[in-house]
Every structure is written in C-alpha cells, then in structure tokens.
Design a protein around this motif. Structure first.
Motif, short mmCIF file in Angstrom:
data_model
loop_
_atom_site.label_atom_id
_atom_site.label_comp_id
_atom_site.label_asym_id
_atom_site.label_seq_id
_atom_site.Cartn_x
_atom_site.Cartn_y
_atom_site.Cartn_z
N GLU A 367 0.89 -1.19 0.04
CA GLU A 367 0.15 0.17 -0.04
C GLU A 367 0.81 1.31 0.19
O GLU A 367 2.05 1.25 0.47
N GLU A 374 -3.54 9.22 3.91
CA GLU A 374 -4.52 8.24 3.06
C GLU A 374 -3.77 7.00 2.67
O GLU A 374 -2.50 7.28 2.19
N ILE A 376 -3.63 3.85 0.26
CA ILE A 376 -4.15 3.28 -1.00
C ILE A 376 -3.59 1.93 -1.26
O ILE A 376 -2.24 1.75 -1.33
#
Length: 432
Positions: A367, A374, A376
């Motif tokens: 990730e 954040e 992702i």
C-alpha cells in the motif's frame, strides 16, 4: 583471468581453439569463388560499355572492399544485401521491357526470377531466425548465472523495454521512407548498443550504474565474461579467425550478385541479358543460398554447445546473505516501510515461508501512504507460500509491504524475505 567466485573461469581464446579443433567446417564449394568471379566479369564488361553513375560507383567500391573481419557484422551485411537483391527481383522493379513479357524468353526469365527471389527470401528468414536464437542463447546463459531474484527480473524487463524501443525506432524510420541501407545502418547501431549494454553489466556502468549495489551476489566471473567477451583479442577473436573466412567469402558473393543485377537492370533497354548470363545468376544464387544455409546450420550447433565458462561445476550463483528471516505471530502482521524518492522506481520483493505445516501460507499486500495519511492499496491482498515480484511506482512517497498472519489463530509464520527500492533504470543517452 582466473575468477575468484566458485572456481569459475571465463572461456579463453586458447580454450576455444581446442574446442574448435573438434569442430572443423567443411570448406565452401569452389563454385563460390568461380561464380562470384564470373558475375564480376560480366559486370565489368557492362561497365566498359556503359560507365557507372554515382550510385553505381559507390556499390562498386563496396564490392571491391574487403568484408569486415567480424562474424556478427557479416551476418548483418548478408541480411542487408539479400534484402536489397530481393528488392531488385521484385516485379515492380524489373526493367520495363521485361515487365511486358512480350516474348517466350521473357516469360521464361520472369519465372526464373520469381524462383530466385523465393530462394533468397527463405534464406533471409533463416538468417533472421539464426540471429534471434543466437542472441537469446547468450542472454539466457548470462541470466542463468545471475541471482534468481528481482535483479534478474529487472534485467529481463530492462531488455524487453529496450527491444521495444529499438523496434519502434526501426518502424519510425520505415514510415518516414528510410531505405534498406538506412534501416540496416540503424539495426547495426542498435546491435552495437546491445554489445555495449552487455559490457556495461560487467563493469556496472551506463544503464546499470544505478543497479551497481544490487549486483552483489553476481559471480565475478560472469561480470568478467560480459565485459571482455568481445574484446579485439578476446575469446571471440578465435571464433572470427576459425570460422570468419568462409562467411566473408559469402558476403562478397552476395555483393557480386547484387552488383550484377543492379547494373543489368539499369542497362536492360540497351543490353538485354543473354541466356548464359542468366544461367550464371541462377547458379550463383543456388550456390550462395545453399552454402550460407549450411554455414548457419553448422555454426548454430557450434555456438549452442560452446561453453562460456570452464569448470562451472559447483557454481551456485544467486546465493547471498541479504535475506532476512522473521517470525510473524498468530493474529499479527509484519510491515516493512520503504521511502521512494522518484517515480518509476521499482519496489521489489522475494519471500517464502520457511517454517510451518503443509499448505500454510501468509497474506501479503502493498500500500501507498500519502503525506496526509491516506492509504491506497497498490497490490491486492493475496495469500502465498512464496512470491517474487516488483511494482513500478507512480508516485514518490512512503510504501508499505505487509505480511498478514491475523487470520491464524494458533500458528506463527516464519518468512525469509528480501525487499528493496531500486531507482529508475533508463537507457543511456545517445550521442549525436
């Protein structure tokens, strides 16, 4: 030079000489020289009656020059001259008087020219196949001795990317109206780029400079081999000495064929070809194609069986000490954080379970975490016993590799792993 890794020693010129002693090439047919001379004699007779233009003078100079004493370069030149001869044999490029096929002799000649074009076309395809297989053999042999982890994978990807770029260059040249000669000048330049790239692997320069620290674990003997294999007095010089001369004569022969056709077509309106002259052409192409095919078949076997290294037994390329071993308790995860400075960097990993019951696995994912926090998911979650791969980054920043044993209630998992972030690998800048 003796290598210090696993007792491996690169092939030497003396060793190749003893190997080649057991593989003599049956001499070329004497018709190679006889027919080449007859074609050149006819060409000279045409020139005495009709002086050459500038383009023809350049071709004559090329035919008069000695072929380069390099097997690889002669293979490329034979390809170029075969293709140029095929071009001349295309119906659209015949002299107008011949295209009309107004006489039985012209019809017979047209049929023969089509047959000769077909023979040359088949030989061209065989030569292309020979070069591709030989290049693959060298590259795959080199790869066999590389560490079998992401470094080898990246070098393969680099080669594939480079070959796609080279093909795009050729296609762009063709689309812009480049001649056969222009195209082969580019193809030869690209071949020299491949040779330099192979040498760069040995010295960790140029395109491989950013990978230098990742070449740890590559046998020094392999690096020595890739750096010196094509030296002027290196191992391949024995190959050139032993098998070059027959190939050089075949290069001269196809040039004689091309010169004969070029001059004959330009003068066909004033001086039609005699039947005897066409018989000489037919015999020359028959001998050339059969002898070149025989040479390629022979040399393919010699190359395929020739060793690159001496005393290679016991070489265990690829073993190195930069793996880590960790235990992931039941119900827990283990994470590795990597900071990536440049886009198009590669995050590479190689891991396997080294302890546990049969059919055990562990979750794995990758990730990206943005500066704002954040997260992702870049690589979908999967469960593996072993995995090796890499990911090309689209963003700079923090990447997290996660091994997940949270689904296990009782069993810990021990993994042996290696991860790294490798900077972008780019093509070397081309000199103007």
């Amino acid at each position: 030079m003796a290598a210090s890794t696993e007792g491996l020693v690169p092939i030497t010129r003396a060793f190749l000489a003893s190997y080649y002693d057991n593989h003599p090439f049956t001499p070329l047919s004497p018709n190679v020289d006889t027919l080449s001379s007859r074609l050149r004699s006819i060409a000279d007779h045409l020139l005495s009656q009709f002086p050459p233009n500038q383009g023809e003078s350049n071709l004559i100079n090329k035919a008069d020059a000695q072929p380069p004493h390099k097997i690889d370069e002669n293979m490329w030149r034979n390809r170029e001259y075969i293709e140029e001869t095929i071009f001349l044999l295309e119906r659209s490029n015949w002299p107008e008087a011949l295209k009309q096929q107004s006489t039985p002799d012209n019809v017979e000649l047209a049929t023969m020219l089509e047959q000769l074009k077909h023979k040359l076309h088949n030989t061209l395809k065989s030569l292309e196949s020979f070069q591709i297989k030989n290049a693959e053999h060298v590259f795959n042999t080199v790869m066999t001795y590389l560490p079998q982890d992401f470094r080898g994978t990246l070098l393969r990807q680099q080669r594939e990317r480079s070959e796609r770029n080279k093909q795009a260059e050729v296609e762009a040249l063709i689309n812009s109206g480049g001649s056969i000669q222009d195209r082969y000048a580019l193809l030869w330049k690209q071949q020299m780029d491949r040779r330099r790239t192979l040498a760069q692997l040995g010295s960790a320069t140029g395109v491989y400079k950013t990978l230098v620290k990742y070449l740890v674990g590559v046998p020094q003997v392999l690096l020595d081999f890739t750096r010196q294999i094509n030296d002027d007095d290196g191992p391949m010089e024995e190959q050139r000495h032993r098998y070059g001369p027959p190939l050089y004569r075949l290069t001269s022969m196809i040039l004689s064929i091309r010169l004969f056709l070029s001059l004959s077509w330009a003068r066909y309106g004033a001086k039609k070809l005699e039947k005897e002259q066409m018989t000489v052409l037919e015999q020359a192409i028959d001998v050339y194609t059969s002898e070149l095919q025989r040479f390629m078949t022979f040399i393919s076997g010699v190359f395929a069986n020739a060793p690159f290294f001496i005393s290679a037994e016991g070489a265990e390329a690829g073993k190195n000490d930069d793996y880590k071993e960790i235990s992931v308790p039941a119900g827990k995860t283990y994470e590795v954080l990597l900071s990536v400075d440049s886009v198009n960097s590669y995050i590479a990993w190689d891991f396997s379970l080294v302890q546990g019951k049969i059919n055990m696995d562990i979750g794995f994912s990758l990730e990206f975490e943005s500066p704002s926090g954040e997260k992702i998911l870049m690589l979908p979650y999967g469960r593996y016993e072993t995995d090796q791969g890499n990911f090309c980054t689209l963003m700079a920043g923090s990447y997290k590799l996660i091994w997940d044993n949270s689904y296990s209630t009782f069993f810990k998992k021990v993994i042996r792993y290696k991860v790294d972030c490798i900077p972008p690998v780019t093509e070397p800048a081309q000199a103007d």
